[in-house]
Design a protein around this motif. Structure first.
Motif, PDB file in Angstrom:
ATOM      1  N   ASP A  22     -10.680   0.442  -6.820  1.00 22.98           N
ATOM      2  CA  ASP A  22     -10.415   0.439  -5.388  1.00 22.98           C
ATOM      3  C   ASP A  22      -9.156  -0.353  -5.062  1.00 22.98           C
ATOM      4  O   ASP A  22      -8.432  -0.028  -4.120  1.00 22.98           O
ATOM      5  CB  ASP A  22     -11.614  -0.147  -4.626  1.00 22.98           C
ATOM      6  CG  ASP A  22     -12.723   0.875  -4.464  1.00 22.98           C
ATOM      7  OD1 ASP A  22     -12.583   1.993  -5.010  1.00 22.98           O
ATOM      8  OD2 ASP A  22     -13.725   0.568  -3.808  1.00 22.98           O
ATOM      9  N   GLN A  24      -6.425  -0.654  -6.938  1.00 20.90           N
ATOM     10  CA  GLN A  24      -5.246   0.171  -7.218  1.00 20.90           C
ATOM     11  C   GLN A  24      -5.070   1.241  -6.142  1.00 20.90           C
ATOM     12  O   GLN A  24      -3.952   1.548  -5.737  1.00 20.90           O
ATOM     13  CB  GLN A  24      -5.387   0.847  -8.591  1.00 20.90           C
ATOM     14  CG  GLN A  24      -5.194  -0.104  -9.762  1.00 20.90           C
ATOM     15  CD  GLN A  24      -3.770  -0.642  -9.820  1.00 20.90           C
ATOM     16  OE1 GLN A  24      -2.805   0.104  -9.799  1.00 20.90           O
ATOM     17  NE2 GLN A  24      -3.654  -1.964  -9.855  1.00 20.90           N
ATOM     18  N   LEU A  25      -6.169   1.792  -5.694  1.00 23.57           N
ATOM     19  CA  LEU A  25      -6.093   2.816  -4.656  1.00 23.57           C
ATOM     20  C   LEU A  25      -5.565   2.216  -3.357  1.00 23.57           C
ATOM     21  O   LEU A  25      -4.753   2.826  -2.669  1.00 23.57           O
ATOM     22  CB  LEU A  25      -7.487   3.422  -4.425  1.00 23.57           C
ATOM     23  CG  LEU A  25      -8.061   4.159  -5.642  1.00 23.57           C
ATOM     24  CD1 LEU A  25      -9.531   4.466  -5.441  1.00 23.57           C
ATOM     25  CD2 LEU A  25      -7.282   5.442  -5.897  1.00 23.57           C
ATOM     26  N   ARG A  26      -6.020   1.040  -3.062  1.00 24.91           N
ATOM     27  CA  ARG A  26      -5.551   0.345  -1.859  1.00 24.91           C
ATOM     28  C   ARG A  26      -4.047   0.109  -1.950  1.00 24.91           C
ATOM     29  O   ARG A  26      -3.312   0.318  -0.977  1.00 24.91           O
ATOM     30  CB  ARG A  26      -6.294  -0.992  -1.732  1.00 24.91           C
ATOM     31  CG  ARG A  26      -6.191  -1.600  -0.375  1.00 24.91           C
ATOM     32  CD  ARG A  26      -5.788  -3.065  -0.360  1.00 24.91           C
ATOM     33  NE  ARG A  26      -5.929  -3.802  -1.560  1.00 24.91           N
ATOM     34  CZ  ARG A  26      -4.935  -4.469  -2.150  1.00 24.91           C
ATOM     35  NH1 ARG A  26      -3.706  -4.412  -1.648  1.00 24.91           N
ATOM     36  NH2 ARG A  26      -5.158  -5.167  -3.236  1.00 24.91           N
ATOM     37  N   ARG A  27      -3.589  -0.295  -3.105  1.00 26.74           N
ATOM     38  CA  ARG A  27      -2.151  -0.500  -3.289  1.00 26.74           C
ATOM     39  C   ARG A  27      -1.376   0.792  -3.041  1.00 26.74           C
ATOM     40  O   ARG A  27      -0.305   0.775  -2.449  1.00 26.74           O
ATOM     41  CB  ARG A  27      -1.858  -0.985  -4.717  1.00 26.74           C
ATOM     42  CG  ARG A  27      -2.487  -2.320  -5.043  1.00 26.74           C
ATOM     43  CD  ARG A  27      -1.449  -3.383  -5.306  1.00 26.74           C
ATOM     44  NE  ARG A  27      -0.417  -2.956  -6.233  1.00 26.74           N
ATOM     45  CZ  ARG A  27       0.838  -3.330  -6.150  1.00 26.74           C
ATOM     46  NH1 ARG A  27       1.225  -4.128  -5.171  1.00 26.74           N
ATOM     47  NH2 ARG A  27       1.707  -2.916  -7.035  1.00 26.74           N
TER      48      ARG A  27
ATOM     49  N   ARG B 130      -9.456   6.636   0.389  1.00 29.97           N
ATOM     50  CA  ARG B 130      -9.503   6.355  -1.055  1.00 29.97           C
ATOM     51  C   ARG B 130     -10.022   7.548  -1.837  1.00 29.97           C
ATOM     52  O   ARG B 130      -9.565   7.817  -2.943  1.00 29.97           O
ATOM     53  CB  ARG B 130     -10.403   5.142  -1.335  1.00 29.97           C
ATOM     54  CG  ARG B 130      -9.699   3.818  -1.268  1.00 29.97           C
ATOM     55  CD  ARG B 130     -10.504   2.748  -2.000  1.00 29.97           C
ATOM     56  NE  ARG B 130     -11.836   2.595  -1.425  1.00 29.97           N
ATOM     57  CZ  ARG B 130     -12.111   1.786  -0.403  1.00 29.97           C
ATOM     58  NH1 ARG B 130     -11.156   1.066   0.147  1.00 29.97           N
ATOM     59  NH2 ARG B 130     -13.336   1.701   0.067  1.00 29.97           N
ATOM     60  N   GLN B 149       3.875   4.665  -7.815  1.00 28.97           N
ATOM     61  CA  GLN B 149       4.023   3.339  -7.197  1.00 28.97           C
ATOM     62  C   GLN B 149       5.457   2.841  -7.262  1.00 28.97           C
ATOM     63  O   GLN B 149       5.978   2.293  -6.298  1.00 28.97           O
ATOM     64  CB  GLN B 149       3.096   2.330  -7.907  1.00 28.97           C
ATOM     65  CG  GLN B 149       1.630   2.456  -7.544  1.00 28.97           C
ATOM     66  CD  GLN B 149       1.291   1.729  -6.236  1.00 28.97           C
ATOM     67  OE1 GLN B 149       2.113   1.029  -5.655  1.00 28.97           O
ATOM     68  NE2 GLN B 149       0.082   1.955  -5.752  1.00 28.97           N
TER      69      GLN B 149
END
Lengths: 171, 171
Positions: A22, A24-27, B130, B149
């Motif tokens: 979660d 990494q997904l938030r980032r 997400r 990213q």
DNA sequence: TTGGAAAGTCAACAAGGCTGACATAAACTG
DNA sequence: CAGTTTATGTCAGCCTTGTTGACTTTCCAA
């Protein structure tokens, strides 16, 4: 250094699913938010000078990409109502940036084209946007760019992904 | 760059710059456009049911990320005027999703917190977002995600990148 | 010839940006 | 202490860009 920065020293093996946490997904979500601001910033500044908005840029872009496109096709790509698009198109036509020609086969349809002035503005806008993308691509490198494209493609709604793919093959 | 050359096997030599062509850049621009639509689609649907908008989501997100943040800090992150933010914040506070507490050190400041109800809505919204990102990440794989990213980070304005980096280190 | 698709238009409304002006409280500064 | 700056809030009004609904005109195709 590049390796440890990217994967924290772990190898991206089949069982290594840390990139799906979660966190990494938030980032990624926050990166999309902040990056989109940068993505639109340069054209927005130019548009503001000419009292146009993002909606005008989008119309110019896709008419440029698909000359002779119909209003209906544009509506599908942009995902707005015809009233919304019409308002934007109206000003672009009145200002002599876009030309609307009655279809030859089907005379109900209107085919949209950029005028010379329209092409000029489109070029200025897209060059401003490309400049930032070019710098970003150069910094990140070709492999990162490939990943960037892959992930974005997966985020799209399937219907929009089709439009995207179709544009890819355009001349 | 030299390092990515070592790890990737593709050297950024003079001849290998095809990823910087205007055509590749255009593809990236269109990918950003279509992907951002998908990116916001799921939360937008949920927000519409509750007569909220994207602006409310953004406020909830960043208050969630940085509890006790001040109004001024939020203004800087969101890049809108205080009048714009205030309108959104007002409804969130009135609806009992956000709490505003007078600062202890500096009593001019207001510190913002999510209430239980606010956390609930934030969770629903971010989980919807997400979910799509998770599916996209999984399809694309960890290396693509790393590139995704990297490129997004380069697209950001430097001032916003700082905010982004700061959030990275948050608890 | 008629039904329906494509396009255009009018009106009204809402979200969410913006500017400008002004108010208040608190902190800071000389 | 007086004056200034800072943080916040609020009122009023404007703009862009999205929405819905109603209606018309054109004109292809069955």
């Amino acid at each position: 250094m590049a390796e440890s920065g990217l994967t924290s020293g772990t190898r991206p093996g089949a069982e290594n699913l840390l990139f799906l946490t979660d966190d990494q997904l938030r980032r990624g979500i926050e990166a999309m938010f902040f990056a989109y601001r940068g993505f639109t910033a340069d054209p927005d500044r130019i548009l503001a000078e000419k009292s146009y908005g993002r909606a005008h840029h989008r119309a110019l872009h896709f008419i440029h990409r698909s000359p002779a496109t119909t209003v209906n096709n544009l509506l599908d790509i942009l995902g707005v109502t015809k009233q919304s698009l019409n308002r934007v198109l109206r000003t672009l036509i009145d200002d002599g940036l876009v030309e609307s020609k009655v279809g030859q086969k089907d005379r109900r349809e209107r085919h949209l084209f950029l005028t010379d002035a329209g092409r000029d503005l489109e070029r200025v806008l897209s060059e401003a946007q490309r400049k930032r993308m070019r710098a970003a691509y150069r910094e990140a490198g070709p492999e990162a760019v490939a990943g960037f494209q892959q992930v974005l493609q997966q985020i799209m709604d399937p219907r929009l992904r089709e439009h995207f793919e179709q544009l890819k093959d355009a001349p």
